[in-house]
Design a protein around this motif. Sequence first.
Motif, PDB file in Angstrom:
ATOM      1  N   ARG A 188      17.614 -49.156 -19.204  1.00 52.28           N
ATOM      2  CA  ARG A 188      16.338 -48.451 -19.293  1.00 52.28           C
ATOM      3  C   ARG A 188      16.421 -47.041 -18.738  1.00 52.28           C
ATOM      4  NH1 ARG A 188      11.322 -50.252 -15.886  1.00 52.28           N
ATOM      5  NH2 ARG A 188      11.154 -48.032 -15.574  1.00 52.28           N
ATOM      6  N   ALA A 189      17.045 -46.932 -17.565  1.00 55.39           N
ATOM      7  CA  ALA A 189      17.088 -45.643 -16.879  1.00 55.39           C
ATOM      8  C   ALA A 189      17.848 -44.600 -17.695  1.00 55.39           C
ATOM      9  CB  ALA A 189      17.734 -45.795 -15.505  1.00 55.39           C
ATOM     10  N   ASP A 190      18.689 -45.054 -18.619  1.00 55.10           N
ATOM     11  CA  ASP A 190      19.437 -44.109 -19.458  1.00 55.10           C
ATOM     12  C   ASP A 190      18.690 -43.793 -20.738  1.00 55.10           C
ATOM     13  OD1 ASP A 190      22.361 -45.872 -18.464  1.00 55.10           O
ATOM     14  OD2 ASP A 190      21.697 -43.904 -17.773  1.00 55.10           O
ATOM     15  N   GLY A 191      17.449 -44.266 -20.850  1.00 55.39           N
ATOM     16  CA  GLY A 191      16.679 -44.000 -22.060  1.00 55.39           C
ATOM     17  C   GLY A 191      17.110 -44.845 -23.239  1.00 55.39           C
ATOM     18  N   LEU A 192      17.756 -46.005 -22.951  1.00 54.88           N
ATOM     19  CA  LEU A 192      18.247 -46.865 -24.027  1.00 54.88           C
ATOM     20  C   LEU A 192      17.599 -48.242 -23.956  1.00 54.88           C
ATOM     21  CD1 LEU A 192      22.041 -46.023 -23.640  1.00 54.88           C
ATOM     22  CD2 LEU A 192      20.544 -45.206 -25.460  1.00 54.88           C
ATOM     23  N   ILE A 282      15.319 -45.363 -26.650  1.00 62.20           N
ATOM     24  CA  ILE A 282      13.913 -45.735 -26.463  1.00 62.20           C
ATOM     25  C   ILE A 282      13.068 -44.725 -27.219  1.00 62.20           C
ATOM     26  CG2 ILE A 282      12.029 -45.904 -24.786  1.00 62.20           C
ATOM     27  CD1 ILE A 282      14.036 -46.802 -22.731  1.00 62.20           C
ATOM     28  N   PRO A 283      12.154 -45.199 -28.062  1.00 60.17           N
ATOM     29  CA  PRO A 283      11.383 -44.234 -28.857  1.00 60.17           C
ATOM     30  C   PRO A 283      10.519 -43.353 -27.966  1.00 60.17           C
ATOM     31  CG  PRO A 283      10.544 -46.469 -29.127  1.00 60.17           C
ATOM     32  CD  PRO A 283      11.786 -46.587 -28.324  1.00 60.17           C
ATOM     33  N   GLU A 284      10.357 -42.113 -28.374  1.00 59.08           N
ATOM     34  CA  GLU A 284       9.599 -41.155 -27.594  1.00 59.08           C
ATOM     35  C   GLU A 284       8.149 -41.580 -27.485  1.00 59.08           C
ATOM     36  OE1 GLU A 284      10.779 -37.086 -28.920  1.00 59.08           O
ATOM     37  OE2 GLU A 284       9.050 -36.607 -27.639  1.00 59.08           O
ATOM     38  N   GLN A 376      -1.478 -45.889 -25.120  1.00 60.20           N
ATOM     39  CA  GLN A 376      -1.175 -46.088 -23.701  1.00 60.20           C
ATOM     40  C   GLN A 376      -0.520 -47.460 -23.492  1.00 60.20           C
ATOM     41  OE1 GLN A 376      -1.076 -43.540 -21.668  1.00 60.20           O
ATOM     42  NE2 GLN A 376      -3.220 -43.299 -21.114  1.00 60.20           N
ATOM     43  N   GLN A 377       0.458 -47.542 -22.595  1.00 61.06           N
ATOM     44  CA  GLN A 377       1.213 -48.785 -22.373  1.00 61.06           C
ATOM     45  C   GLN A 377       0.300 -49.995 -22.166  1.00 61.06           C
ATOM     46  OE1 GLN A 377       4.890 -48.810 -21.855  1.00 61.06           O
ATOM     47  NE2 GLN A 377       4.812 -51.019 -21.728  1.00 61.06           N
TER      48      GLN A 377
ATOM     49  N   ARG B  50      -0.308 -38.790 -16.173  1.00 61.89           N
ATOM     50  CA  ARG B  50      -1.542 -39.035 -16.945  1.00 61.89           C
ATOM     51  C   ARG B  50      -2.609 -38.019 -16.587  1.00 61.89           C
ATOM     52  NH1 ARG B  50      -2.094 -45.474 -17.944  1.00 61.89           N
ATOM     53  NH2 ARG B  50       0.096 -45.798 -18.445  1.00 61.89           N
ATOM     54  N   THR B  76      15.173 -38.837 -12.734  1.00 63.49           N
ATOM     55  CA  THR B  76      14.366 -39.834 -13.452  1.00 63.49           C
ATOM     56  C   THR B  76      12.911 -39.386 -13.495  1.00 63.49           C
ATOM     57  OG1 THR B  76      15.827 -41.569 -12.666  1.00 63.49           O
ATOM     58  CG2 THR B  76      13.712 -42.266 -13.557  1.00 63.49           C
ATOM     59  N   GLU B 188       0.923 -48.704 -16.025  1.00 67.60           N
ATOM     60  CA  GLU B 188       2.259 -49.209 -16.377  1.00 67.60           C
ATOM     61  C   GLU B 188       3.105 -47.996 -16.706  1.00 67.60           C
ATOM     62  OE1 GLU B 188       1.242 -53.145 -18.788  1.00 67.60           O
ATOM     63  OE2 GLU B 188       3.243 -52.399 -19.279  1.00 67.60           O
ATOM     64  N   TYR B 191       8.730 -45.292 -19.994  1.00 62.61           N
ATOM     65  CA  TYR B 191      10.189 -45.249 -19.866  1.00 62.61           C
ATOM     66  C   TYR B 191      10.644 -43.818 -20.127  1.00 62.61           C
ATOM     67  CZ  TYR B 191       9.825 -50.286 -20.385  1.00 62.61           C
ATOM     68  OH  TYR B 191       9.508 -51.611 -20.237  1.00 62.61           O
ATOM     69  N   ALA B 192      11.701 -43.395 -19.443  1.00 65.58           N
ATOM     70  CA  ALA B 192      12.275 -42.081 -19.729  1.00 65.58           C
ATOM     71  C   ALA B 192      13.016 -42.178 -21.047  1.00 65.58           C
ATOM     72  CB  ALA B 192      13.233 -41.682 -18.607  1.00 65.58           C
ATOM     73  N   THR B 193      12.685 -41.306 -22.000  1.00 61.99           N
ATOM     74  CA  THR B 193      13.359 -41.338 -23.291  1.00 61.99           C
ATOM     75  C   THR B 193      14.483 -40.311 -23.284  1.00 61.99           C
ATOM     76  OG1 THR B 193      11.908 -39.674 -24.232  1.00 61.99           O
ATOM     77  CG2 THR B 193      11.219 -41.973 -24.415  1.00 61.99           C
ATOM     78  N   LEU B 194      15.436 -40.494 -24.197  1.00 60.68           N
ATOM     79  CA  LEU B 194      16.603 -39.609 -24.222  1.00 60.68           C
ATOM     80  C   LEU B 194      16.234 -38.131 -24.361  1.00 60.68           C
ATOM     81  CD1 LEU B 194      19.181 -41.795 -26.130  1.00 60.68           C
ATOM     82  CD2 LEU B 194      19.453 -40.825 -23.862  1.00 60.68           C
ATOM     83  N   PRO B 195      15.329 -37.749 -25.273  1.00 61.40           N
ATOM     84  CA  PRO B 195      14.992 -36.316 -25.366  1.00 61.40           C
ATOM     85  C   PRO B 195      14.478 -35.787 -24.024  1.00 61.40           C
ATOM     86  CG  PRO B 195      14.057 -37.512 -27.217  1.00 61.40           C
ATOM     87  CD  PRO B 195      14.616 -38.535 -26.291  1.00 61.40           C
ATOM     88  N   ASN B 196      13.663 -36.598 -23.321  1.00 60.27           N
ATOM     89  CA  ASN B 196      13.135 -36.147 -22.029  1.00 60.27           C
ATOM     90  C   ASN B 196      14.214 -36.126 -20.956  1.00 60.27           C
ATOM     91  OD1 ASN B 196      10.579 -35.686 -22.993  1.00 60.27           O
ATOM     92  ND2 ASN B 196       9.907 -37.782 -22.619  1.00 60.27           N
ATOM     93  N   ILE B 197      15.165 -37.068 -21.031  1.00 57.17           N
ATOM     94  CA  ILE B 197      16.279 -37.053 -20.083  1.00 57.17           C
ATOM     95  C   ILE B 197      17.079 -35.766 -20.258  1.00 57.17           C
ATOM     96  CG2 ILE B 197      18.465 -38.175 -19.468  1.00 57.17           C
ATOM     97  CD1 ILE B 197      17.134 -40.840 -20.128  1.00 57.17           C
TER      98      ILE B 197
END
Lengths: 527, 256
Positions: A188-192, A282-284, A376-377, B50, B76, B188, B191-197
């Motif tokens: 998760r932390a890697d955005g995957l 992970i989708p944006e 929103q989540q 938010r 992160t 909640e 998640y950090a996404t790749l583009p944002n990372i």
Amino acid sequence: MRGVPQLLSRAKHIRVGFSASEPVLAIQAGILQPDKFTQTFVQIRGLKSSKVISQAPLTAVDIADSGKQLKQELEAIVGPGNVSSGESVVLQHGQDEGPHPGKSPDIVVFPSSTEEVSEVCKICTRHNVPIIPYGTGTGLEGGISAVEGGVCVNVSKNMNKILQIHQEDFSAVVQPGISREMLNQEVRADGLWFPVDPGADASVCGMCATGASGTNAVRYGTMKENCLNLEVVLADGRIIHTAGIGSRPKKSSAGYNLTSLFLGSEGTLGIITSATVCLHAIPESVAAAVVGFPTVQNAVDTVVMTLQCSVPMARMELLDEVQMKACNEYSGLSYPETPHLFLEFHGSESEVESQTETVRDIAADNEGGEFQWAVQQEDRTKLWTARHRAYYADIALRPGCRSLTTDVCVPVSALPDLVTATKADIAEHGLIGPMVGHVGDGNFHTMLLFDPADPEEFRKCKEVANKMARSAIALGGTCTGEHGVGQGKMALLEEQFGKDGIDVMRKIKGALDPQQLMNPGKIFSRK
Amino acid sequence: MALKVLVGCKRVIDYAVKIRIKPDKLGVVTEGVKHSMNPFDEIAVEEAMRMKERKLVNEIIVVSCGPAQAMETIRTALAMGADRGIHVEIPVDKMDTFQPLHVSKVLAKLAEKEKVDIVMLGKLAIDDDSNQTAQMTASLLDWPQGVFASKIDKTDAGLEIIREVDGGLETIRTTLPAVLSADLRLNEPRYATLPNIMKAKKKKVEKMTPADLGVDMAPRIQIVSVEDPPVREAGQTVADVDDLVAKLKEKGFSSA
């Protein structure tokens, strides 16, 4: 070691290895009826009758001794703390989460490395004892039931490392003890993320063994599209890598596609000791939507048109009116009791917005009702509550009941007809059978509820399930989209493939597992 | 009127890891163990994001105190959308004695230096369970505190906060500036996404030491010992109800 009489009465036969290379049967005239026993044994083990030798009567001690020797040899490999024949241990290892009662193995071992698994297999081969691989025991088709007794190899308890994560290559190598939620947590932390989601928190290697799929398959594929390589231990202990040793390219033309062969082989060809699987970004942005329809046909038409518009839907789930009623009651919701589509969109913010617009229009064109959606989540979670809790909502319809969950997959265009016919059948048999479908794949499940104390009701459920599977096959589909064949669908497999198709499978199995030790009694019969 | 938020993030041992006590019994093993951002701090960062999306906040500064690896935690938070970071470097051997009071002093100094309107923290860190930093920071700054927040809204006069308390939910109103701490049900986290990372790698992170902020690091608390909970004993099978009653009496569970 449990008492010898029980051992003999549970297993239809005994293997007593007196020589290293050939299984030889010794019959104790006093304990068993030799003729019936010989017949059964020869038939099951496929041995020629000339190999059966009558010797001087064995004592109970002799038979118990060979079991003791097996246990000692296993203990020497994995350590005495990692071998058990305790009642609760074997009971747990013979029963999965499906409705079929499972048979317990004789011994459970907990190896800690691929090498130990290899040695365990060599020992079992020498003793001619069945080998049953065990991951998380979350299967639904009785795949781990030790129908001929034997040694259950629990590869998840001690082999639970993520061996490698390759962020830039979008792949990870995991041992059987890593479940899909554990893998997701790690990357998760890697955005995957790892998108194959069969519902249960199953072992990733176990998911390879059953060819698992889930709600995201319409966009991200099933296990078969997300596995690059498998490390497998064969019955004789040899260790192979199905795509090459340490290989993890996205594609390859090298040699036979062994990865494909072992995916979905349900432990009948070897034990998977590590899997190289694909990860995705992970989708944006994620949006969820729910919309109701007057009929299943309307819902399916919406799905077909959506796919035809190349909308890259991440999830498309169909819940029928019976399921919606159950969800309303269980989760305190107030959806209209009609078929509903639960949808999820993945992409960048602008992509998700435009996808949602497109599908909203298509749904409206197909008599769709109110189109609720959320970004929103927590709101998405709330919107999808009905779908997430579907199974428990079903069980709550009749507290104390269990569910025979069917699993057929047909071309999408055939879905409305099959659903209609199945509903009629369920009504005719007087059963309750809510439906949930991965409609983008043409795959749907009915949860046929039965009282565990009522074998007649279970029989009716089986009848409906079989009829459904047969119809699916006739419509150009398959008798199992995700759950595997296990024990319950062996007859249907022959119908789907024909004698010659099954014969090819038998020959392959015979080549890799000549002694027929790997998870016997599953997928297809010996003859 | 857009506000500036300082969010504190702590790098802790991941919640899923099995904790092992060090041989010297003065702490737990951290070498080679998986670490991640304190879950309550993730919720804090998410809430700041938010508020930014609602245009209440225009800048989010994330701060973490710790050794070199604290940078991962900051990255992160930046990947979740924070604008810039501050890394207060603490040498590894000083981490055992770096305590909530020191963190509070650092945060108080930074809040004044950066002229922030809100200091947002997690309600507690899952390694020490102290639940002190937000409260002490508010005291040092003499700012109002809204801790265990499960909902935060902006009002004309400041903030309206719903707090989770033992008896249920409590609604309070505070003026700004204020110190807040996030409870579980606040949101909640994304998640950090790749583009944002990738974007996060380019965001600015300032480095400093507690000394730069005039904070003394002398410990106020000394850990005397750290022990495992007692090993679970095997159960005893009793023959019948009389036996059970006798055993209960023996162990002092029943006087009758």
